[in-house]
Design a protein around this motif. Sequence first.
Motif, PDB file in Angstrom:
ATOM      1  N   UNK A   1       0.816  -1.229   0.000  1.00 16.08           N
ATOM      2  CA  UNK A   1       0.000   0.000   0.000  1.00 16.08           C
ATOM      3  C   UNK A   1       0.843   1.270   0.000  1.00 16.08           C
ATOM      4  N   UNK A   2       1.956   1.244   0.732  1.00 15.55           N
ATOM      5  CA  UNK A   2       2.805   2.438   0.811  1.00 15.55           C
ATOM      6  C   UNK A   2       3.545   2.665  -0.504  1.00 15.55           C
ATOM      7  N   UNK A   3       4.191   1.627  -1.004  1.00 14.51           N
ATOM      8  CA  UNK A   3       4.945   1.765  -2.238  1.00 14.51           C
ATOM      9  C   UNK A   3       4.068   2.144  -3.410  1.00 14.51           C
ATOM     10  N   UNK A   4       2.893   1.524  -3.515  1.00 17.18           N
ATOM     11  CA  UNK A   4       2.002   1.844  -4.632  1.00 17.18           C
ATOM     12  C   UNK A   4       1.421   3.250  -4.513  1.00 17.18           C
ATOM     13  N   UNK A   5       1.191   3.720  -3.291  1.00 19.11           N
ATOM     14  CA  UNK A   5       0.699   5.084  -3.107  1.00 19.11           C
ATOM     15  C   UNK A   5       1.761   6.093  -3.544  1.00 19.11           C
ATOM     16  N   UNK A   6       3.024   5.838  -3.208  1.00 25.15           N
ATOM     17  CA  UNK A   6       4.097   6.724  -3.658  1.00 25.15           C
ATOM     18  C   UNK A   6       4.164   6.756  -5.182  1.00 25.15           C
ATOM     19  N   UNK A   7       4.026   5.593  -5.809  1.00 25.69           N
ATOM     20  CA  UNK A   7       4.019   5.542  -7.269  1.00 25.69           C
ATOM     21  C   UNK A   7       2.847   6.336  -7.834  1.00 25.69           C
TER      22      UNK A   7
ATOM     23  N   UNK B   1      -3.835  11.609 -14.636  1.00 22.22           N
ATOM     24  CA  UNK B   1      -4.764  12.711 -14.916  1.00 22.22           C
ATOM     25  C   UNK B   1      -4.887  12.959 -16.409  1.00 22.22           C
ATOM     26  N   UNK B   2      -3.782  12.862 -17.140  1.00 20.87           N
ATOM     27  CA  UNK B   2      -3.817  13.067 -18.594  1.00 20.87           C
ATOM     28  C   UNK B   2      -4.669  12.013 -19.294  1.00 20.87           C
ATOM     29  N   UNK B   3      -4.756  10.840 -18.682  1.00 20.10           N
ATOM     30  CA  UNK B   3      -5.561   9.766 -19.275  1.00 20.10           C
ATOM     31  C   UNK B   3      -6.986   9.753 -18.727  1.00 20.10           C
ATOM     32  N   UNK B   4      -7.346  10.764 -17.954  1.00 17.76           N
ATOM     33  CA  UNK B   4      -8.702  10.877 -17.446  1.00 17.76           C
ATOM     34  C   UNK B   4      -8.992  10.003 -16.245  1.00 17.76           C
ATOM     35  N   UNK B   5      -7.973   9.604 -15.523  1.00 19.04           N
ATOM     36  CA  UNK B   5      -8.173   8.754 -14.360  1.00 19.04           C
ATOM     37  C   UNK B   5      -8.204   9.590 -13.080  1.00 19.04           C
ATOM     38  N   UNK B   6      -8.961   9.138 -12.117  1.00 24.99           N
ATOM     39  CA  UNK B   6      -8.928   9.753 -10.796  1.00 24.99           C
ATOM     40  C   UNK B   6      -7.671   9.292 -10.067  1.00 24.99           C
ATOM     41  N   UNK B   7      -7.348   9.982  -8.991  1.00 21.30           N
ATOM     42  CA  UNK B   7      -6.195   9.569  -8.188  1.00 21.30           C
ATOM     43  C   UNK B   7      -6.435   8.184  -7.601  1.00 21.30           C
ATOM     44  N   UNK B   8      -7.678   7.897  -7.206  1.00 18.33           N
ATOM     45  CA  UNK B   8      -7.988   6.593  -6.649  1.00 18.33           C
ATOM     46  C   UNK B   8      -7.776   5.485  -7.680  1.00 18.33           C
ATOM     47  N   UNK B   9      -8.236   5.718  -8.922  1.00 21.77           N
ATOM     48  CA  UNK B   9      -8.049   4.714  -9.967  1.00 21.77           C
ATOM     49  C   UNK B   9      -6.583   4.583 -10.325  1.00 21.77           C
ATOM     50  N   UNK B  10      -5.853   5.684 -10.316  1.00 26.00           N
ATOM     51  CA  UNK B  10      -4.410   5.637 -10.569  1.00 26.00           C
ATOM     52  C   UNK B  10      -3.722   4.786  -9.509  1.00 26.00           C
ATOM     53  N   UNK B  11      -4.110   4.995  -8.253  1.00 22.77           N
ATOM     54  CA  UNK B  11      -3.520   4.198  -7.174  1.00 22.77           C
ATOM     55  C   UNK B  11      -3.863   2.717  -7.324  1.00 22.77           C
ATOM     56  N   UNK B  12      -5.098   2.401  -7.749  1.00 20.04           N
ATOM     57  CA  UNK B  12      -5.500   1.006  -7.906  1.00 20.04           C
ATOM     58  C   UNK B  12      -4.614   0.293  -8.926  1.00 20.04           C
ATOM     59  N   UNK B  13      -4.385   0.930 -10.067  1.00 14.80           N
ATOM     60  CA  UNK B  13      -3.567   0.294 -11.097  1.00 14.80           C
ATOM     61  C   UNK B  13      -2.110   0.182 -10.643  1.00 14.80           C
ATOM     62  N   UNK B  14      -1.632   1.200  -9.925  1.00 14.31           N
ATOM     63  CA  UNK B  14      -0.268   1.119  -9.383  1.00 14.31           C
ATOM     64  C   UNK B  14      -0.158   0.010  -8.345  1.00 14.31           C
ATOM     65  N   UNK B  15      -1.192  -0.128  -7.521  1.00 16.87           N
ATOM     66  CA  UNK B  15      -1.167  -1.161  -6.479  1.00 16.87           C
ATOM     67  C   UNK B  15      -1.153  -2.558  -7.091  1.00 16.87           C
ATOM     68  N   UNK B  16      -1.937  -2.763  -8.138  1.00 14.70           N
ATOM     69  CA  UNK B  16      -1.956  -4.077  -8.786  1.00 14.70           C
ATOM     70  C   UNK B  16      -0.597  -4.386  -9.404  1.00 14.70           C
ATOM     71  N   UNK B  17       0.002  -3.391 -10.039  1.00 14.78           N
ATOM     72  CA  UNK B  17       1.317  -3.613 -10.628  1.00 14.78           C
ATOM     73  C   UNK B  17       2.399  -3.824  -9.577  1.00 14.78           C
ATOM     74  N   UNK B  18       2.374  -2.995  -8.546  1.00 14.10           N
ATOM     75  CA  UNK B  18       3.377  -3.095  -7.486  1.00 14.10           C
ATOM     76  C   UNK B  18       3.282  -4.439  -6.771  1.00 14.10           C
ATOM     77  N   UNK B  19       2.064  -4.931  -6.572  1.00 17.18           N
ATOM     78  CA  UNK B  19       1.865  -6.169  -5.813  1.00 17.18           C
ATOM     79  C   UNK B  19       2.460  -7.383  -6.511  1.00 17.18           C
ATOM     80  N   UNK B  20       2.611  -7.316  -7.835  1.00 15.75           N
ATOM     81  CA  UNK B  20       3.160  -8.481  -8.546  1.00 15.75           C
ATOM     82  C   UNK B  20       4.651  -8.653  -8.302  1.00 15.75           C
TER      83      UNK B  20
END
Length: 345
Positions: A67-73, A83-102
């Motif tokens: 959670x910490x590492x993905x939030x920093x990302x 933001x440029x791709x029209x994503x919210x910060x929450x959605x940005x964090x979700x995709x980062x969290x899924x990637x970071x978790x792997x």
Amino acid sequence: MDPLTQGVVGAMLPQASAGRRQVVAAGILGGLAGMAPDLDVLIRSSSDPLLFLEYHRQFTHSLLFIPVGSLLCALLLYLPIGRRCGLSLQRTWLYCALGYATHGVLDTCTTYGTLLLWPFSDQRFAWNTISIIDPLFTLPLLALVVAAARSRRPLLARLALVWALAYLSLGLWQRNVAQELGQALAAQRGHQPLKLEAKPSFANILVWKVVYENDGVFYVDAVRSWPEPVIYPGSSIARLDPGRDLPWLDPASQQAFDIQRFSWFSNGYVAQDPQHPERIMDVRYSMLPNEIDPLWSIELQPDAGPLAHVDYLVHRDSGGGHLQRLWQMLRGEGDSVGESRPGGG
């Protein structure tokens, strides 16, 4: 794993969970976050060569740190990408969290060792199911992830996920077969191993390095697990005993403490290099799976002061001879035997 594989796997999971409109952004965010934990390699010291061994695959790879590492990302990538791709910060964090978790889980599938349960445990988890570099694993994933982004089809990323799970499962099965061959090999020699591990050789899950300890001696051999078992006998070497092998070493010195640190990193598979008595090597790794020649070692100085650290050495003689012999093993050729013979030492 290598950075390319980490990035591809990091991109795959967010893509597989994204909608058609977000599959590109999800892949980019997940890919970058999937590589981010390896920034821990920057934690180094000019005076302590072993510091990076303690911190690589440590807190940045822990399950608790996801959670910490993905939030920093997410905070770093939100403005330039999310933001440029029209994503919210929450959605940005979700995709980062899924990637970071792997990242940490994928690294644990290799042989190096990952501190998944830091800070509650300093155990280095290694499932030994895949080599750190394996093109047969990575290239299909890369093709599917790129195709998913270009076609905006998350289904292709889901197919990549199926391939990843299937390949890792195959590696697990092959590892178990290699361990069984190793146990049978030890029994032929009249040994009862104190511990035994099978590790995939470079870039494949077909030929495995089997290392086991019996009566203070490490035995190193290679086995091809499929389609028919083939054994490539290796050699043996005594486990490091500092009192016996390094009688000049002050047990209270920094060099003695560094040996303990290196032994922890190497899971106890340490021995004195017979060609260089001042070097302590990690027996687990070599270019050829039935050899003891190390990929890395530490070097001590008998005349060093009590506060002096050891040196860390990397040995990467990947000449054509090694690759040719590994290719012969993959094909079931070369100096193999039906019944094993003990190595010297």
